[in-house]
Scaffold this motif. Structure first.
Motif, PDB file in Angstrom:
ATOM      1  N   ALA A  22       0.823  -0.035  -8.556  1.00 39.43           N
ATOM      2  CA  ALA A  22       1.943   0.857  -8.255  1.00 39.43           C
ATOM      3  C   ALA A  22       2.976   0.836  -9.375  1.00 39.43           C
ATOM      4  O   ALA A  22       3.484   1.892  -9.791  1.00 39.43           O
ATOM      5  CB  ALA A  22       2.588   0.458  -6.934  1.00 39.43           C
ATOM      6  N   LEU A  23       3.317  -0.342  -9.881  1.00 40.70           N
ATOM      7  CA  LEU A  23       4.296  -0.438 -10.965  1.00 40.70           C
ATOM      8  C   LEU A  23       3.796   0.282 -12.214  1.00 40.70           C
ATOM      9  O   LEU A  23       4.571   0.946 -12.916  1.00 40.70           O
ATOM     10  CB  LEU A  23       4.587  -1.906 -11.276  1.00 40.70           C
ATOM     11  N   ALA A  24       2.500   0.150 -12.505  1.00 41.69           N
ATOM     12  CA  ALA A  24       1.936   0.839 -13.668  1.00 41.69           C
ATOM     13  C   ALA A  24       2.034   2.362 -13.499  1.00 41.69           C
ATOM     14  O   ALA A  24       2.399   3.077 -14.441  1.00 41.69           O
ATOM     15  CB  ALA A  24       0.483   0.424 -13.865  1.00 41.69           C
ATOM     16  N   VAL A  25       1.738   2.837 -12.306  1.00 43.81           N
ATOM     17  CA  VAL A  25       1.814   4.279 -12.062  1.00 43.81           C
ATOM     18  C   VAL A  25       3.265   4.757 -12.080  1.00 43.81           C
ATOM     19  O   VAL A  25       3.562   5.861 -12.550  1.00 43.81           O
ATOM     20  CB  VAL A  25       1.127   4.637 -10.725  1.00 43.81           C
ATOM     21  N   PHE A  26       4.187   3.932 -11.571  1.00 43.91           N
ATOM     22  CA  PHE A  26       5.613   4.281 -11.642  1.00 43.91           C
ATOM     23  C   PHE A  26       6.047   4.464 -13.096  1.00 43.91           C
ATOM     24  O   PHE A  26       6.817   5.380 -13.422  1.00 43.91           O
ATOM     25  CB  PHE A  26       6.467   3.199 -10.984  1.00 43.91           C
TER      26      PHE A  26
ATOM     27  N   GLN B 298       0.832  -1.202   0.000  1.00 39.74           N
ATOM     28  CA  GLN B 298       0.000   0.000   0.000  1.00 39.74           C
ATOM     29  C   GLN B 298       0.868   1.254   0.000  1.00 39.74           C
ATOM     30  O   GLN B 298       0.575   2.230  -0.698  1.00 39.74           O
ATOM     31  CB  GLN B 298      -0.927   0.004   1.220  1.00 39.74           C
ATOM     32  N   THR B 299       1.952   1.231   0.772  1.00 37.94           N
ATOM     33  CA  THR B 299       2.860   2.375   0.815  1.00 37.94           C
ATOM     34  C   THR B 299       3.525   2.602  -0.535  1.00 37.94           C
ATOM     35  O   THR B 299       3.708   3.742  -0.969  1.00 37.94           O
ATOM     36  CB  THR B 299       3.934   2.154   1.894  1.00 37.94           C
ATOM     37  N   MET B 300       3.877   1.512  -1.211  1.00 43.31           N
ATOM     38  CA  MET B 300       4.476   1.620  -2.541  1.00 43.31           C
ATOM     39  C   MET B 300       3.519   2.326  -3.502  1.00 43.31           C
ATOM     40  O   MET B 300       3.925   3.193  -4.283  1.00 43.31           O
ATOM     41  CB  MET B 300       4.820   0.225  -3.069  1.00 43.31           C
ATOM     42  N   LEU B 301       2.233   1.994  -3.418  1.00 35.21           N
ATOM     43  CA  LEU B 301       1.248   2.647  -4.269  1.00 35.21           C
ATOM     44  C   LEU B 301       1.123   4.127  -3.911  1.00 35.21           C
ATOM     45  O   LEU B 301       1.013   4.979  -4.797  1.00 35.21           O
ATOM     46  CB  LEU B 301      -0.103   1.949  -4.123  1.00 35.21           C
ATOM     47  N   GLY B 302       1.165   4.447  -2.624  1.00 33.87           N
ATOM     48  CA  GLY B 302       1.102   5.844  -2.208  1.00 33.87           C
ATOM     49  C   GLY B 302       2.260   6.657  -2.749  1.00 33.87           C
ATOM     50  O   GLY B 302       2.083   7.787  -3.206  1.00 33.87           O
ATOM     51  N   VAL B 303       3.458   6.090  -2.704  1.00 28.80           N
ATOM     52  CA  VAL B 303       4.643   6.771  -3.244  1.00 28.80           C
ATOM     53  C   VAL B 303       4.476   7.012  -4.739  1.00 28.80           C
ATOM     54  O   VAL B 303       4.780   8.094  -5.254  1.00 28.80           O
ATOM     55  CB  VAL B 303       5.915   5.945  -2.965  1.00 28.80           C
ATOM     56  N   ALA B 304       3.991   5.999  -5.464  1.00 33.15           N
ATOM     57  CA  ALA B 304       3.807   6.128  -6.917  1.00 33.15           C
ATOM     58  C   ALA B 304       2.831   7.258  -7.250  1.00 33.15           C
ATOM     59  O   ALA B 304       3.050   8.032  -8.188  1.00 33.15           O
ATOM     60  CB  ALA B 304       3.316   4.807  -7.497  1.00 33.15           C
ATOM     61  N   ILE B 305       1.769   7.367  -6.483  1.00 33.59           N
ATOM     62  CA  ILE B 305       0.771   8.407  -6.728  1.00 33.59           C
ATOM     63  C   ILE B 305       1.349   9.794  -6.491  1.00 33.59           C
ATOM     64  O   ILE B 305       1.060  10.746  -7.224  1.00 33.59           O
ATOM     65  CB  ILE B 305      -0.461   8.170  -5.835  1.00 33.59           C
TER      66      ILE B 305
ATOM     67  N   ALA C 286      -2.205  -6.833  -5.999  1.00 32.81           N
ATOM     68  CA  ALA C 286      -2.940  -5.813  -6.762  1.00 32.81           C
ATOM     69  C   ALA C 286      -2.363  -4.423  -6.498  1.00 32.81           C
ATOM     70  O   ALA C 286      -2.178  -3.622  -7.424  1.00 32.81           O
ATOM     71  CB  ALA C 286      -4.422  -5.854  -6.389  1.00 32.81           C
ATOM     72  N   HIS C 287      -2.056  -4.129  -5.226  1.00 31.29           N
ATOM     73  CA  HIS C 287      -1.396  -2.866  -4.886  1.00 31.29           C
ATOM     74  C   HIS C 287      -0.104  -2.707  -5.680  1.00 31.29           C
ATOM     75  O   HIS C 287       0.177  -1.653  -6.258  1.00 31.29           O
ATOM     76  CB  HIS C 287      -1.050  -2.827  -3.387  1.00 31.29           C
ATOM     77  N   THR C 288       0.690  -3.776  -5.683  1.00 33.56           N
ATOM     78  CA  THR C 288       2.004  -3.730  -6.338  1.00 33.56           C
ATOM     79  C   THR C 288       1.877  -3.538  -7.840  1.00 33.56           C
ATOM     80  O   THR C 288       2.617  -2.754  -8.451  1.00 33.56           O
ATOM     81  CB  THR C 288       2.783  -5.020  -6.036  1.00 33.56           C
ATOM     82  N   ALA C 289       0.934  -4.253  -8.456  1.00 36.35           N
ATOM     83  CA  ALA C 289       0.754  -4.151  -9.903  1.00 36.35           C
ATOM     84  C   ALA C 289       0.329  -2.743 -10.312  1.00 36.35           C
ATOM     85  O   ALA C 289       0.869  -2.165 -11.266  1.00 36.35           O
ATOM     86  CB  ALA C 289      -0.288  -5.175 -10.368  1.00 36.35           C
TER      87      ALA C 289
END
Length: 434
Positions: free
Chosen positions: A378-382, A330-337, A373-376
């Motif tokens: 996040a990678l797309a947003v990165f 979840q944190t990884m997704l937050g960073v990506a956003i 799902a969070h990770t996937a």
């Protein structure tokens, strides 16, 4: 001293009084009653602590004040979580709860706190628009936020060692604490000395003469800290006992009820900033709190465990490994956003929706699927935000400057609450709504 200030503090004292009486008298009461009394005391003391910390910015200006405010605001949570970690050193029965509160607080902060202030800020900006104008779809963040985003990204990568090894070793705890100290020191290097507005009770404290203000802040700090320290142990114990007596999973109460009690004042202060059109300040405070929890709090757990008679590492069971994995993803997704320095409405809604899903998907397999799902995503947003990765990472050693802020409507970022420039790539804009 204003009547409003006296009433506000008086209400908090009245709410905390039953817990103080129980603590001093040592009277035995049913676990649910103890939970309500000491939980209410923690909430009341947390409000007083948050008000005092906010008012202290008058005498400690700049980004350092924001970092210190975020640190003080989460002290109630530290008291509860470190108690479980300390007791786990001598009683293995407390091991499952050692990191439960920390994981719940982190996910609550990012999954509920961040979306809340973004949506409130955008709602306020829309109401301030002229009739017929299109409402804003994103909250723009200052360039100085890049340093915090970079720190959070590095901490997230480091924290991945925890679920991979199934423990929090002492050396990793010391590394995380060192990282927090470096982060705190780095805030003093910023040349942004602007004073942010004060809200709620803090505004009335700041209006006092200097000596009276400082004495009031000191008294509020000491009083709130004393109540929190006195209430932490019985509150933590009553959480477990109440869950057992009421037929509710004690882990669930420790993970969610305790963070709600300790973080509610922080959420309210951030919401007040957002309602006053200061959404960027609200997000900055919550990001700093996330950094505190992801570094200092996690790093302190193995130390408390060792001091309590435990080993040189805090071992995690399968459930806690699962929880850490979900929190890290979840944190990884937050960073990506955050990379683009734009927090879109759709991003806030997506974070809140994914946060809510964990209360429906409760099995271990389902939790790992949710983490995947969070990770996937996040990678797309990165990938979409890849041009922002290098500027963000370089912010780790380049002191942020207020002159770096992009506040030009011709810029791809645009002004706070403004839609992006029409020349911006439509595909990129659509993707950034994640």
């Amino acid at each position: 001293m204003s009547a409003f200030l006296v009433r506000a503090v008086g209400v908090c004292v009245a709410v905390a009084t039953p817990a103080i009486v129980l603590r001093v008298s040592g009277a035995a009461v049913p676990a649910p009653v103890s939970l309500l009394a000491f939980g209410a005391a923690v909430v009341a003391a947390s409000f007083v602590l948050a008000w005092a910390a906010d008012a202290a910015r008058k005498d400690i200006s700049g980004p350092l004040a924001v970092a210190l405010l975020a640190l003080v605001a989460v002290l109630p949570e530290y008291a509860v979580d470190l108690f479980y970690a300390f007791r786990s050193g001598s009683d293995p029965a407390y091991l499952p709860f050692a990191a439960a509160n920390m994981n719940g607080s982190n996910r609550l902060l990012l999954g509920l706190g961040w979306p809340l202030v973004v949506l409130l800020a955008l709602w306020v900006a829309r109401r301030r628009r002229d009739p017929g104008q299109r409402g804003p779809r994103f909250l723009s963040l200052p360039s100085a936020t890049r340093r915090d985003i970079a720190v959070l990204a590095v901490l997230t990568v480091t924290a991945l060692l925890i679920p991979l090894t199934g423990s929090i070793p002492l050396w990793l705890g010391l590394v995380l604490i060192g990282a927090f100290l470096v982060y705190l020191w780095s805030t003093t290097r910023s040349d942004d000395d602007s004073e942010e507005p004060f809200v709620s009770v803090a505004a009335h404290i700041v209006a006092l003469p200097r000596l009276a203000r400082r004495l009031t802040v000191a008294a509020m700090f000491l009083g709130a800290a004393a109540v929190i320290l006195a209430s932490a142990e019985p509150f933590a114990e009553s959480l477990i006992a109440s869950g057992t007596s009421l037929g509710v999973d004690p882990y669930f109460l420790v993970q969610w009820l305790a963070p709600l009690a300790s973080e509610s004042p922080e959420f309210i202060v951030a919401a007040l900033f957002a309602l006053r059109g200061q959404g960027a300040i609200a997000i900055a405070t919550l990001i700093a709190s996330k950094i505190n929890q992801w570094s200092l709090l996690i790093g302190s757990l193995p130390i408390a465990h060792l001091l309590g008679g435990g080993e040189w590492q805090l071992a995690l069971d399968t459930r806690q490994v699962e929880e850490f994995t979900l929190t890290a993803s979840q944190t990884m997704l937050g960073v990506a956003i955050l990379l683009s320095l734009r927090f879109h409405r759709a991003s806030a809604i997506a974070l809140a929706a994914l946060f809510a899903l964990q209360f429906v998907i409760t099995g271990t397999h389902g939790r790992y699927v949710l983490a995947a799902a969070h990770t996937a995503v996040a990678l797309a947003v990165f990938i979409v935000h890849r041009r922002h990765i290098l500027p963000t990472l370089t912010a780790l050693w380049r002191p942020p400057s207020s002159t770096d802020d992009v506040d030009d409507p011709r810029s791809p970022r645009g002004r706070e609450g403004e839609p992006p420039n029409e020349t911006w790539n439509n595909h990129t804009y659509a993707a950034q709504h994640l």
